[in-house]
Design a protein around this motif. Structure first.
Motif, short mmCIF file in Angstrom:
data_model
loop_
_atom_site.label_atom_id
_atom_site.label_comp_id
_atom_site.label_asym_id
_atom_site.label_seq_id
_atom_site.Cartn_x
_atom_site.Cartn_y
_atom_site.Cartn_z
N ALA A 58 -10.32 -0.72 14.87
CA ALA A 58 -10.52 0.63 14.35
C ALA A 58 -11.36 0.59 13.08
CB ALA A 58 -9.17 1.30 14.07
N PRO A 59 -12.24 1.56 12.86
CA PRO A 59 -13.06 1.58 11.64
C PRO A 59 -12.22 1.85 10.40
CG PRO A 59 -13.40 3.56 12.94
CD PRO A 59 -12.57 2.65 13.78
N ALA A 60 -12.80 1.56 9.24
CA ALA A 60 -12.06 1.68 7.98
C ALA A 60 -11.73 3.12 7.63
CB ALA A 60 -12.86 1.03 6.85
N ALA A 61 -12.59 4.06 8.03
CA ALA A 61 -12.52 5.42 7.50
C ALA A 61 -11.18 6.12 7.71
CB ALA A 61 -13.64 6.27 8.12
N GLY A 62 -10.46 5.81 8.78
CA GLY A 62 -9.22 6.52 9.06
C GLY A 62 -7.99 5.93 8.41
N LEU A 63 -8.15 4.83 7.67
CA LEU A 63 -7.00 4.10 7.14
C LEU A 63 -6.67 4.52 5.71
CD1 LEU A 63 -4.87 1.90 7.57
CD2 LEU A 63 -6.56 0.22 6.79
N ARG A 92 -4.51 -4.79 -1.81
CA ARG A 92 -5.97 -4.80 -1.72
C ARG A 92 -6.41 -4.03 -0.48
NH1 ARG A 92 -9.86 -10.16 -2.11
NH2 ARG A 92 -11.82 -9.15 -1.53
N THR A 93 -7.31 -3.07 -0.67
CA THR A 93 -7.87 -2.33 0.45
C THR A 93 -9.37 -2.58 0.53
OG1 THR A 93 -8.17 -0.34 -0.91
CG2 THR A 93 -6.12 -0.51 0.33
N ASP A 94 -9.92 -2.49 1.74
CA ASP A 94 -11.33 -2.80 1.97
C ASP A 94 -12.21 -1.58 1.72
OD1 ASP A 94 -10.76 -5.42 2.75
OD2 ASP A 94 -10.41 -4.82 4.82
N ALA A 95 -13.51 -1.82 1.77
CA ALA A 95 -14.49 -0.75 1.62
C ALA A 95 -14.23 0.34 2.66
CB ALA A 95 -15.90 -1.30 1.78
N GLY A 96 -14.23 1.59 2.22
CA GLY A 96 -14.04 2.70 3.13
C GLY A 96 -12.60 3.09 3.38
N VAL A 97 -11.65 2.26 2.94
CA VAL A 97 -10.23 2.56 3.12
C VAL A 97 -9.75 3.37 1.92
CG1 VAL A 97 -7.92 1.56 3.35
CG2 VAL A 97 -9.86 0.48 4.48
N HIS A 98 -8.87 4.33 2.16
CA HIS A 98 -8.40 5.24 1.13
C HIS A 98 -6.97 4.87 0.71
CE1 HIS A 98 -11.80 7.40 2.80
NE2 HIS A 98 -11.19 7.42 3.97
N ALA A 99 -6.53 5.47 -0.39
CA ALA A 99 -5.15 5.29 -0.82
C ALA A 99 -4.58 6.62 -1.28
CB ALA A 99 -5.05 4.26 -1.94
N LEU A 100 -3.51 7.05 -0.64
CA LEU A 100 -2.76 8.19 -1.15
C LEU A 100 -1.97 7.77 -2.39
CD1 LEU A 100 -1.40 9.63 2.22
CD2 LEU A 100 -3.34 10.45 0.87
N CYS A 101 -1.55 6.51 -2.39
CA CYS A 101 -0.86 5.96 -3.56
C CYS A 101 -0.88 4.45 -3.52
CB CYS A 101 0.59 6.47 -3.62
SG CYS A 101 1.45 5.96 -5.11
N ASN A 102 -1.70 3.86 -4.36
CA ASN A 102 -1.69 2.42 -4.60
C ASN A 102 -1.03 2.20 -5.95
OD1 ASN A 102 -2.17 -0.34 -4.42
ND2 ASN A 102 -4.31 -0.10 -3.79
N SER A 103 -0.79 0.96 -6.33
CA SER A 103 -0.12 0.69 -7.59
C SER A 103 -0.68 -0.57 -8.23
CB SER A 103 1.39 0.54 -7.37
OG SER A 103 1.66 -0.54 -6.49
#
Length: 287
Positions: free
Chosen positions: A262-267, A53-64
């Motif tokens: 740290a803010p969400a945007a860089g994660l 589970r990722t939060d608002a603003g967090v990205h995924a190069l590869c989730n499953s």
């Protein structure tokens, strides 16, 4: 038939993987995945069981995620390639893409079968304000104040985080997050320069890109963002390396320095790792 589906997304416009109770105006990535899956005309609605589970603003190069797809009697299972093309066709207007899909054993679970998860966090140094972040890097990195980081001090500090610890200080408490043991094992941590694909355009601005990477079987709520924030505080001189050890030892989320997370945007969720035997067994039985 059960499938393992790998997917990626740019999280800026979504409420996270799932729709949050706090903001019903934004849909989660899972909502769009499940809407797209209905184009397959399953006998029962398809539910995506997300691994991480990722939060608002967090990205995924590869989730499953794993999905169970039940078709009408006599119809063969979908090949993975058909799932990928069909879902991506329905998702073409979204910042979500299916990377691959393959059959897995019926007892495979995307969340509980995972051996580890790897996150990266991207920093850019040399911007005094967020609005100075290059256009093509906005919402994809964090620009802390300052011109440079004391990376040797950060590398000294991160050694205190490696291994098995009570990470209570590095967790955020959320009412809708179920209680988890604060004992986690950080398998790997690294701090290294990062070359943006457009970084040569920024040489004249003397921007420096850094990437922090963390791998563990699982993480606490906002643990990575808290670890990054504390390490950056060390890098810009607000904390000393030994303060990281003290924060671990106090085991109190309220002891975490205010305005440091740290803010969400860089994660980015970089990858979810599984036992090769699970995937090979599925490949042999399926495609």
């Amino acid at each position: 038939m059960r499938y393992l589906v790998l997917f990626q997304y740019r999280g800026t416009r979504y409420s996270g993987v799932v729709q949050t109770v706090a903001d019903q105006r934004l849909l989660g990535v899972q909502n769009y995945l499940e809407q797209a899956a209905q184009s397959l005309k399953p006998l029962v609605p398809i539910k995506f069981c997300i691994s991480s589970r990722t939060d608002a603003g967090v990205h995924a190069l590869c989730n499953s995620a794993h999905v169970d797809i039940q078709r009408k009697a006599g119809k063969p299972p979908f090949p993975g390639s058909v799932l990928v093309s069909s879902l991506n066709r329905c998702l073409k207007s979204e910042e979500i893409r299916i990377l691959s899909a393959c059959q897995v054993p019926d007892d495979f679970h995307a969340r509980f079968s995972a051996l580890s998860r790897t996150y990266i966090y991207r920093l850019v140094m040399g911007c005094s304000y967020n609005f100075q972040i290059p256009v093509f890097e906005r919402d994809l990195c964090w620009a802390p104040r300052g011109d440079h980081l004391n990376v040797p001090a950060m590398q000294e500090a991160v050694q205190f985080l490696l291994g098995t610890h009570d990470f209570s200080t590095f967790r955020s408490i959320c009412a809708d997050t179920p209680y988890k043991s604060p004992i986690k094992t950080l398998i790997h941590a690294d701090i290294r320069p990062f070359s943006s694909f457009l970084s040569y355009h920024y040489i004249h601005r003397q921007l420096q890109f850094w990437e922090l990477e963390f791998r563990s079987q699982s993480f606490l709520y906002k643990q990575v963002r808290r670890m990054v924030g504390a390490l950056v505080a060390v890098g810009i001189g607000k904390l000393k390396p030994y303060h990281i050890k003290e924060l671990l030892e106090v085991r109190d989320s309220l002891a975490y320095p205010q305005n440091t997370i740290a803010p969400a945007a860089g994660l980015f969720l970089k990858s979810v790792e599984y036992d090769d035997a699970d995937l090979q067994a599925a490949s042999a039985a399926g495609e």
